[in-house]
Every structure is written in C-alpha cells, then in structure tokens.
Design an enzyme around this catalytic site. Structure first.
Site, short mmCIF file in Angstrom:
data_model
loop_
_atom_site.label_atom_id
_atom_site.label_comp_id
_atom_site.label_asym_id
_atom_site.label_seq_id
_atom_site.Cartn_x
_atom_site.Cartn_y
_atom_site.Cartn_z
N GLU B 457 -19.25 74.01 28.05
CA GLU B 457 -18.41 74.54 29.11
C GLU B 457 -17.75 73.39 29.88
OE1 GLU B 457 -21.69 76.55 30.64
OE2 GLU B 457 -21.46 78.28 29.34
N SER B 487 -20.42 81.44 27.13
CA SER B 487 -21.22 82.26 26.21
C SER B 487 -22.14 81.32 25.45
CB SER B 487 -20.35 83.03 25.22
OG SER B 487 -18.99 82.91 25.49
N GLU B 488 -23.23 80.93 26.11
CA GLU B 488 -24.12 79.94 25.51
C GLU B 488 -24.67 80.39 24.16
OE1 GLU B 488 -24.27 80.60 28.76
OE2 GLU B 488 -23.84 78.67 29.67
N ASP B 514 -31.53 75.61 32.27
CA ASP B 514 -32.01 77.00 32.32
C ASP B 514 -31.21 77.92 31.42
OD1 ASP B 514 -33.60 77.09 35.37
OD2 ASP B 514 -32.24 75.44 34.86
N HIS B 558 -31.26 77.12 37.99
CA HIS B 558 -30.58 75.97 37.39
C HIS B 558 -31.46 74.72 37.32
CE1 HIS B 558 -26.99 78.38 37.91
NE2 HIS B 558 -26.24 77.43 37.39
#
Lengths: 456, 766
Positions: B457, B487-488, B514, B558
């Site tokens: 990203e 969209s990991e 995370d 995070h």
C-alpha cells in the site's frame, strides 16, 4: 498370621542393605536357621538365615533392591493364607506409615520396591556431610538449580550440606562457588567430558571444556584435568572413604619404623614350603603369615599393647585377633584372624588364604570383618620400600610391611649384606603410648629375626 | 422529486449457449478429445469413490462426477504454460490439465490410454491415496494436487484460498515477456499465457475472491475466474447465501466482462473460454465465467445429495439426464463422428485404465477371508477384512521420516555468497540512517536483479511509502513498484503466486504487522505451507517486509510484534536487523533465499544512524548467525531489533555483566544455537527480551527450546521481558505502560540478579 521378615541390621551403623540374591522363592518352605537371602551392605555380603519358619508368601524386595533396616523384605505365610493376608500383614507394618501405606496400596508381589538402583538409594541415605545433615526420604527435598545438580553429581558434592541462597532457598551456582572458596574439600574428580557431550543433544564434546572454563570452576580455582571420567561410588568405596577419613581425622596417629633382617625367615619359609605339605597349595606359607605370627608373638610378649580405645575405657583382650589387609577389585577389605596366638603357622596360613579368597569373592560374613586389635598391611610384593598406613577403627594399630631387599647392614662393627624388611607401625596414641609401642615393635622385630620361635 | 438516470455496468455480462451450427463447426478432434477426457475423469472419480467406500482413501474425497463438463470444456484448449488452480473439488480440473499436457491436447477414442495417460491416472490416484509416487509425494492427497510442469498450480482446501495465488501466476505471465525483452527490438503483439482459477458458488462470497477480482481488473491480469455454480455450498443453496444468485454478476461490479454458460455443455464452455482467452492473451484483462453444473453426489462420498434431504431425487434425475458425457457422445454420434460401439469402447477403455491404475496401488488384503468361508470374520472387525477386501500395497506408503522434509529449503542457494560483518568490515563506510539503508539496498538489488518486484500500500507514492522505505524506486523502476488496493489478502496472495511461479522475486510490504491477521490465510495457509504441502520441492521465494510501530501511538490494532506468530508458523524464515549494516546484508540474504522470509523493521530504528558501506551493498550477513553485541559473564540477554539497544542501556544501568546477543535470525531453522549455547554454558542464566505483548510474543517457544537444550547449564529459570498482556492503547501513558523498554529490561535483569543468590559479587546499581 502371616509373618513379615524385615531387613536385618547386619552391620552396626549401616542404615540400609540390599538383597543381593534370594535363596528361596515364593512357595518354598523355610525352617528356622535356613538361609533365605544374601544381603549386601557397604562392606559385606551376608547370608541371612530365617529366624522363623513358614512358607514364602511374597518377596517384597527384588534382587538388587535396597531397603532400610526394618523394611519388610519377605512375608512368610501358613498354607491357608492368601495374598490378602499378606497385604494385611504388610499394612500393619509398624515401622513407618509410608511403608504401611505402600504395602496396603500394593496388590502384587514386588510392586513397591524402592529405587531399582541400590547405589543411588545408598547415596541419598549416606549422610555424613560436613554439616551433619542427612538427606533421607522423610525429609523435604533439596532445591537446586539444574546446573548445580549436574556439577554436584560430577564433583561428588553433598548438596544436603550446602546452603541455598537463591529464590526459595534454591542452591545456585554461586552457593557452590562460595562453598569451594572456604574449607578445602576432597579433590574433585574431573567433569565427565564424554558424558556431558552425550547428555546434551546438539552439544559438542568441547562443551565439557567449556564448563571447565566457565565461571564455576574458574571461580573456585579448581582446575579440572581434561579427559576425566566420573565413576560412581560403590557402597564399599564410600565405606572406605568414610571410615578412613574418620580414622585419620579423629585417631591421633603416631608412627615408628623398624628394619627386620629376614634372611633366616626366608630360608625357613623355603624349607617349610619344600616339605611334603608345603608342596601342596594348601600347605604353602607366605612371608605375611610369618609377619602375622610374629605380631601375635609380640602381643604375647607385650600383652599391655593388646588393647583398643573406647570412650568408656580401654578394652583389653585375652586373645590376639589380627586383621590382614586384602586388596580386592572393589577396594580394601580387612578380615580378622582370630586368636592367632593359639594357632600354628600352617593353620594361620590356611585361614589367611581362605579369608583372602573369600574377601575377593565378596563372600565374607559380617562377623569375619569385625574386631581385631591390629591390621597387617603388606605391600612388599609390589616392591614398596616402606609406607605408613591409616588405622582401621576400632583397632589401635596397623603394621605397614615393605619389601624384603638385600642391603648393607652394620653388625658388630662390620658391614655385610642382609635381606632387610622395613615395617612401619601406626599407633593410636589414645590407647598406646610411644614407649609401649616401642617395646611391642622391638618384640616383633626380634621374633621376625628369630623365626623358629614363630613356628614353635 | 430527484431526477433518476439508469446506469449500466461498464463491463458486459453475457449468457452463452451452443447451437447445432457450433457443434457442426467444431473440430472433430476437439470433440473426440473432450469425450475421452470426460470418460477418463468419470471413470477416475468412480474408482476414487469405490476405494473410499472400502476405506482406502484417508480423509474426504470430493467427487466431481457431474461437473466434468466445465473443467474439460475450459481446459481442453489450453497450453501447458497456462495455469489452472482449483478448490477442494479439483480432481477433474487437475486431470483435464494434466491429460491435456501429456497428450498435447489430443486424445484418440480408438487408443484412449497411452502410457502417458496411464501414468497421469495412476500418479493422481496415488496422490489421492497418500502414496509416495503421487505428484506431491502423497502429502497433498485429494485436496492439494499440484504439478507445476503441467500448469496445475495446486488445488486448495481453503474455499477461495487459491484465487489470490492464481492472480500472482497471471501477473508473472503478463510481465514475463519483459524479462525476455532485450534492447530495441519492437515488442511482439501480446500473446500471453493465462491462468484459470476454479472455485465454487460458495467461494464467490469470500473476501479473497472479491479482492482478487478487483486487483486483477485493476492490473488487467490474464486471469479467468471460473465459477462452478453447482447450486449448493454443501447443503446451503445459492439462493440462501446471496441476494444475487446469478453469480457471474459479481464480475460486472469490478468492471470484468462476465459470462454465464451451461456447464453441462462442454462445447459451450469451450466457446466461452475461446472468447475469454482472446481477451486475456491480448492483455485486456480478466474475465468471469459462471458455469452452471451439478454434482451428482453429496459434498463428498458415494451418496447422492437427496440422501441427506437437501434436494429431491427428481431434481437429481433432471440434471443426470443432462450428463455432459452423454451430451458430447450424442452430438458426436448425430454428426456421424462416432458410433455406439465407439462410445462403449471409450467408456470401457477408461474403466479398464482405472482398474489397472488401482491394481498398481492396492492389492487383496491377506487378512481378508475367503468368500463366505469361516475366516471371513475379521479379528479386528470393520470392513477392511471382509472377503475380497483390498489394502494399499504396503511398499507404496511414504517413509514416515519424510514427515518434515521440505518445510523450507536448505539455504544451499546462499553457499559461496560474499559475507561481511560490521565489526570486521574493512571497506569505506559513511554514517547513514537506517531508513536509507532500507531503500538503498532495495535500489541496489532492483538494479542488479530485474526479477524483483515491490508491492504494497502506497509504496509507489509519498516519496517512498509512509516511511520512505521505497524512496526513489517507483520512478527508477517503472512497473516494478506496485501500489496496491487495501486488500492484504489479495496482494499477499498475489505475491505468493508470483513466488511459486519463480520468474519474479516479490517483495511484499505490510504497512503494519497486525495486517497479518487480515491476510492470515494467504500468509500462513498458503505461502507458509505451499512448499511442504505440495511435496516439499517447489520453492516459494518471497520477502515480506513490515515494521514494528510500538511507541508510535497507532493503538491496539497496529502495534504488534509479528516475530512470535511467524516464528511458530512453519515455512517462514524471520529476520530482524538492528543496524543499517545488518539490514543491508540481511535483506540481501532474504532476497537470495528460496524461502518466504519475513524481514521485520522498527520505526524506532528508522532514524537511528550506523555505518553504511560506500559502494558496497552486495554483501550478505552470514546466514543464521547471531551477533554478540557485548560480552559478559553473568547472564545471556537474547534480544532483537530495537530491543538490542534498549537492553544495552539497561545492562549499563544495572552494572550486571551481561552478554548481549542480537539474535538477528529468529526462526526455528535459522537461529544461531551455537552462539546462544556457548553463551548460556558460560553464564548459566538467560533473559529473553522483547518489546511487544505477552500473548503473541516471540520468547515463549525460545524459552521452551532453551530449557530443553540447556537444562543442565541453567542456574535459574529462563527469565523474560515482554510488554503487557493487552495490545497497546493509543493514550501515550497507557501505550508506554504496555510496552517494554530499557526500564523493563533493567527490571528483568534485577530478577536475574535475585536468582544469583548471596554469592553474587559483581554489579551494583548506578
């Protein structure tokens, strides 16, 4: 009613013994006086005879298993009795609650033996550390770090005597280091390099060296020689160590030496052994037999020396009982020749040979190693010139015999060559003073140099 | 009243059916091939059910009987270099691809079973039975069938899980030409290989499928999303599961041209695929194909769905009447291409081939009784010992010692690489920031190795992403620094597919660790397991970068340290550099390795300074070595990343003579036990230091391993420093309280000191 037979006290002071071999099996009928087991203590292997009759209902300890004195070893029953009766009998055992409950919990034969390794059990009950603390199963366990346990096992350190100053009283590395920095202890065997390597998967042999180089050893100033190997103690080795340490620490030794000219003795021995009787193995006599005879003669000459020390008073003896030191694979054993003064040389020779052989076979009875006033320790056969020995308590003296060697001697103003044997007497000063010992030694020397008297 | 105007999706959505003219125009050889494949697959699946009924198939056997038409119609025209992957119900696609590969797309009804065909049948059956000769050495079984040489990329037991990986394969296919393109020769008109990813109606509603549709459309990948709509997700109907049961409608939402086709009509499917392939091969992007099919049996096993009451026998009978095998045979016979005898012969040849394949793998069970004889009763009971029972031929099982072989590679690819250590580096170096080492080594590697592709990203903008870690790369390496949608799952999986393809070296960035939970299926189920699960041979070279941001105020979702989760997930290697010099050498090692590697960074380290070699960014840190940062005698402190410096501060403060070890390589297979062990044997005490939360922490497994390996060298329990139990909050004060820094390490050292007992002489607080 089933009868519980308990571990007998075969040697004063031994809290524990092991069943070396059962001589009976379950279902065998036993009569009073019949041998039922060979029981092994630190010092001896003893045949134990039944004190009651009955049928063997259960062998509680397996061969090799150790038990404390008083522990059940077998149960004798009548024909009508069952396993339940045996359990009941064991359950009523009065010695200790733990054993009673073990017995009650045990539904089958031999199911509640103690450690399968008598020696390991012996270690835990050995006791006698500097602090006098004894680790017995009844006491709470000792908390020590894994490292400390390993090092203690390698170096023979009794952790019961170490104060733990880590969390919850845990004995930690630095407690051992402090201990080592204060009183000198017995020399530490080298850590077992090979064992250290195999005990730790993925760890190379060099790890043993790493330990030796580590803070523990370096901090105490002890150098561990490379390549050492840990040999666990046998009960006999522990007994020797303990008894002789006690002797050296508590018995005030003094020493005196004499040179015996033994040409005549050797010549006489040659003639005896050349006789018909002497040509049989049973009929041979040794130099040591002459020494024992001479010592007995010296006691006849100086009966005041035939005494031993006790806290209550000197104990004086009528008979002359002399131990002979026998080297065996397991260590030093000192069986006793009784009433030597009343015996002929050939009889002493025969008995000495028998005792020595049975000592090497570990088949001496307990009574055969108890008592005596003097031990004869002979290292002449190794060529040892002279040495001084440690007294074997409760005896009051030990005679250390060196090799017979030709050497120049001055007699009547002339020097000639004679065969000389140097004997060194160690004496318990509590029981015998120097002058008395000197008289005894002079009498001994005279009898050595006049051997016919010895066999007369 | 507002004005309304009807909007249309940009992409077309079409239903395709075959006509009599299509059948007449079809290549007779194609029809014969399809007939042959359909019968071979049908006979294969019947054999699997038969063996499953005898208890010889361990685990489920998801039958594709009834659905062969979709697979055969779509695959019969593909190249070997085209890829397919599929789901738990994937025998038919795997077989169609493997058969097309070995027969070069041509089967003869007269001589259906060539030796190559027989081998495909036998080895596929062996894999399903879990035997050593299977394509994945028996590890994959029914649900994990892979044969890369044939373009069978691997079937997947996670519903929708294989779809992102297929996108990675398609990305490689689209861009592989660039690797070959040299100099000023004009590029040839695009004719790329393509990938078909098969999944069922149940998978259509899964995030990774929808994420991947979006990503494939955005990047115009040659990827066909092939939906086998058999009407039921186990027993749940499509109508129950979605408001739009016309599942190809999904594609239009992403701007993907979409088709619906009767999957019981293999020619119709073939025609759709022909059209789709034209689009994909010319580089125009993905398609969605929804084939309406029907599984004749239940989800798995030999019983029809009606036996479980979720559908009727009438419905089943109606679909059975449209059996794709019968359809092709009828059309061919109408065209005079084959007679009754010929059809029967195809069927008989297929069944005989399967009898032979099975006979090679199973044998009569010697423990079975004779027919009705007195020995019919089994000593153990059960079906295995019925008269006539069969068993697996015992010599065919895999060696149990094979169980953990090939979880990862052996790192032999690093042999001979030039290594360097900061402590002994003799060359010229200048001071530089850690973050500069991050982009500079990547710059260097991307210059030297055009296979490297960076994706994540915002990595392509903001002058090097959110932290400057990819500074300057996007401009210098056009098309190789890919800013992804958020969209990991999709882009991590795409990276995994790229890695499995092998022509590219993906470097995936997670902006925060995370997000591993968001992408957990792709990261752990797919990337981490792919090598081992499919037989242990096919490498998965992928680098995943992420940064620990503990202390940055980003709060509960995070601020994890991912080391513990990755270190306990088989397949992953984990590296955690603490200096710029190490970062360069460890990233070089990570990019040279044939395994998935997580490289962890830390925001606290980015501005820290260290030596960066001038003009030498090519060395490797010696693989699998820890670094002793401070020698000491009293306790071994094991730390990594920013906690190395925090531990150093704490050690100086407490005055305890600690040996500080920077672990650097954190995973089970790469950790430097030699250095750690030598230290523990010296100090006899261990403190494991990390910053993050207790629950997912790294030190748990390490403490376990330490106490088992070094029990006899430990003078006190293995001590640990971690953050609190909860994930750190945003409040500055609460965040500080939740994480470990030098103060907490000092407290840990004091616990160790208390364990020294009264004999400890050294140290003393300063």
């Amino acid at each position: 009613m089933a009868t519980v037979v308990r571990m007998p006290s075969v040697l004063a002071g031994a809290a524990e013994a092991a069943i070396a071999r059962w001589l009976v099996g379950v279902g065998d009928a036993v009569t009073v006086g019949a041998p039922v087991a060979e029981i092994e203590t630190e010092k001896a292997l003893v045949e134990y005879a039944a004190e009651e009759s009955g049928i063997v209902g259960r062998l509680v300890l397996a061969e090799g298993e150790a038990g404390e004195v008083g522990d059940p070893i077998l149960v004798l029953v009548s024909t009508a009795e069952t396993d339940a009766d045996i359990d009941k009998a064991l359950g009523k055992a009065p010695t200790a609650g733990t054993q009673a409950s073990r017995g009650a919990a045990s539904g089958s034969e031999r199911s509640f033996g103690r450690s399968g390794e008598p020696e390991a059990a012996a270690v835990t009950t050995e006791g006698g550390g500097p602090g006098g603390l004894v680790a017995t199963p009844q006491e709470s366990r000792i908390f020590a770090s894994p490292l400390v346990r390993k090092v203690a096992a390698e170096q023979g350190i009794d952790l019961a005597a170490v104060e733990g100053t880590g969390p919850n009283g845990r004995i930690v590395r630095r407690d051992l280091e402090r201990l080592a920095a204060t009183p000198p202890r017995s020399p530490a065997p080298a850590p077992d390099r090979a064992a250290a390597g195999t005990a730790q998967p993925g760890v190379s042999v060099a790890d043993g060296a790493a330990l030796a180089d580590g803070a523990l050893v370096a901090g105490t100033g002890r150098e561990s020689p490379a390549g050492g190997r840990l040999i666990p103690h046998t009960p006999m080795r522990r007994a020797i160590a303990r008894r002789l340490s006690e002797s050296k620490a508590t018995v005030p030794h003094f020493y005196m030496a004499t040179d015996c000219v033994v040409d005549e003795l050797l010549a006489l021995r040659g003639r005896v052994n050349a006789t018909v009787a002497g040509k049989t193995v049973a009929g041979k006599v040794s130099v040591n037999d002459f020494v024992v005879m001479a010592a007995a003669g010296a006691f006849a000459d100086v009966p005041e020396a035939n005494v031993t020390w006790s806290d209550e008073g000197l104990i004086a003896y009528g008979n002359v009982d002399i131990s002979i030191a026998v080297a065996t694979d397991g260590g030093l054993v000192t069986p006793v020749l009784r009433d030597v003064g009343a015996k002929r040389l050939s009889q002493v020779a025969r008995e000495a040979r028998d005792l020595a052989q049975r000592a090497r076979d570990r088949r001496l009875a307990q009574r055969e190693i108890e008592g005596g006033v003097l031990s004869v320790s002979n290292l002449g056969m190794y060529g040892t010139l002279e040495f001084s020995a440690i007294i074997n308590p409760p005896q009051s003296a030990v005679l250390a015999v060196g090799a017979a060697r030709p050497q120049p001697v001055a007699a009547d103003g002339a020097v000639s060559v004679a065969t000389v044997m140097r004997c060194t007497l160690s004496v318990d000063h509590r029981a015998i003073d120097g002058a008395l010992a000197a008289r005894w030694l002079a009498a001994f020397t005279a009898r050595m140099q006049d051997p016919l008297g010895a066999i007369a | 009243m507002p004005r309304a105007r009807r909007l249309q999706p940009a992409a077309e959505w079409t239903e395709i059916a075959s006509t009599a003219a299509d059948w007449k125009a079809a290549d007779p050889a194609l029809l014969a091939t399809m007939l042959g494949q359909l019968h071979l697959i049908r006979a294969f699946e019947e054999t699997v059910l038969e063996l499953a009924g005898e208890g010889l198939v361990h685990g489920p056997a998801h039958s594709s009987i009834g659905q062969e038409g979709g697979a055969v119609g779509s695959i019969a025209g593909l190249r070997s270099a085209d890829g397919v992957n599929g789901s738990h119900r994937g025998h038919h696609q795997f077989l169609a691809k493997a058969l097309t590969h070995v027969t070069k797309g041509r089967l003869s009804p007269a001589e259906l079973v060539t030796p190559e065909v027989a081998e495909v049948l036998r080895r596929t059956l062996a894999e399903i039975l879990g035997l050593a000769q299977g394509y994945c050495a028996g590890r994959g079984g029914s649900m994990h069938l892979q044969w890369l040489e044939a373009g069978a990329l691997g079937t997947n037991a996670i519903v929708g899980g294989g779809v992102p990986m297929a996108a990675g394969n398609a990305w490689a296919q689209k861009h592989a030409g660039r690797l070959l393109h040299r100099g000023d020769a004009p590029p040839a008109p695009p004719d790329m290989d393509l990938t078909v990813t098969y999944f069922g109606d149940g998978a259509v509603n899964i995030g990774s499928v929808l994420e991947t549709m979006n990503l494939a459309a955005a990047w115009e990948l040659p990827l066909a999303f092939f939906i086998e709509n058999n009407g039921y997700a186990v027993s749940t109907t499509v109508g129950e599961a979605t408001g739009e049961p016309r599942l190809s409608a999904r594609g239009t939402g992403f701007g993907i041209p979409s088709y619906q086709v009767d999957g019981m009509d293999p020619l119709a499917v073939h025609l759709v695929m022909e059209a789709a392939a034209r689009r994909m091969r010319s580089g125009e992007g993905p398609v969605v194909i929804e084939a309406l099919v029907y599984r004749f049996f239940h989800q798995n096993g030999p019983f029809p769905g009606s036996a479980f009451g979720y559908r009727t026998r009438e419905e089943e009978a109606a679909w059975r009447a449209r059996d794709p095998l019968d359809r092709v045979a009828a059309e061919m016979s109408r065209l005079g291409l084959i007679g009754e005898e010929g059809i029967k012969s195809v069927r008989d040849q297929a069944r005989e081939a399967m009898r032979e394949a099975a006979a090679a793998l199973v044998e009569p069970d010697p423990a079975a009784g004779g027919t009705g004889g007195p020995h019919g009763a089994s000593p153990r009971g059960g079906t295995a010992h019925k008269p006539g029972a069969r068993r697996i031929r015992p010599g065919l099982w895999p060696d149990p010692a094979f169980v953990d072989v090939g979880i990862r590679g052996d790192a032999a690819e690093l042999a001979g690489a030039r290594t360097a250590e900061e402590a002994t580096f003799g060359g010229e170096a200048s001071r530089g920031k850690f973050i500069d080492a991050v982009w500079r080594v990547m710059d260097r590697r991307m210059t030297a190795d055009e296979r490297i592709v960076v994706l994540g990203e915002d990595v392509h903008k903001l002058n090097g992403g959110t932290n400057g870690a990819t500074k300057g790369l996007a401009g210098k390496f056009p098309g190789r620094v890919l800013g992804t949608p958020i969209s990991e799952n999709a882009f991590a999986g795409l990276g995994g597919g790229l890695a499995l393809d092998g022509r590219f070296r993906p470097v995936v960035e997670f902006m925060y660790p995370d997000f591993l939970w968001v992408a957990a299926d792709q990261v752990f189920n797919q990337i981490g397991k792919a090598r081992h699960m499919f037989g242990g041979k096919n490498p998965v070279p992928l680098v995943l970068r992420t940064k620990v941001a503990l202390g940055s105020g980003y709060g509960s979702q995070h601020l994890m340290d991912p080391a513990g989760i990755f270190a306990t997930s088989p397949g992953w290697r984990v590296m955690a550099p603490s200096t710029p010099f190490d970062y360069i050498g460890m990233m070089n090692a990570a990019l040279a390795l044939d395994d998935p590697v997580l490289v962890i960074e830390h925001v606290d380290l980015y501005p820290s300074e260290g030596d960066i070699p001038a003009g030498d960014l090519d060395y490797l840190i010696p693989f699998g070595t820890a670094a002793v940062r401070r020698p000491g005698r009293d306790v071994t402190v094991l730390a990594y990343l920013s906690m190395v410096e925090q531990a150093r501060i704490a050690i100086e403060r407490t005055g305890i003579d600690a040996e500080l070890i920077d672990l650097r390589f954190l995973d089970r297979a790469s950790l430097d036990w030699e250095t750690v062990g030598a230290s523990i044997r010296k100090t006899n005490a261990v403190l494991i230091v990390e910053q993050g939360s207790l629950g997912t922490s790294y030190g748990g497994w390490l403490a376990d391993e330490v106490q088992r390996r070094f029990f006899d060298w430990l003078d006190q329990p293995v001590q640990r420093v971690t953050g609190g139990e909860a994930s750190p909050s945003i409040s500055r004060v609460l965040e500080r309280a939740a994480i470990a820094r030098a103060d907490e390490v000092a407290a840990g050292l004091e616990r160790v000191r208390a364990g020294f007992g009264a004999g400890y002489q050294g140290g003393g607080s300063r």
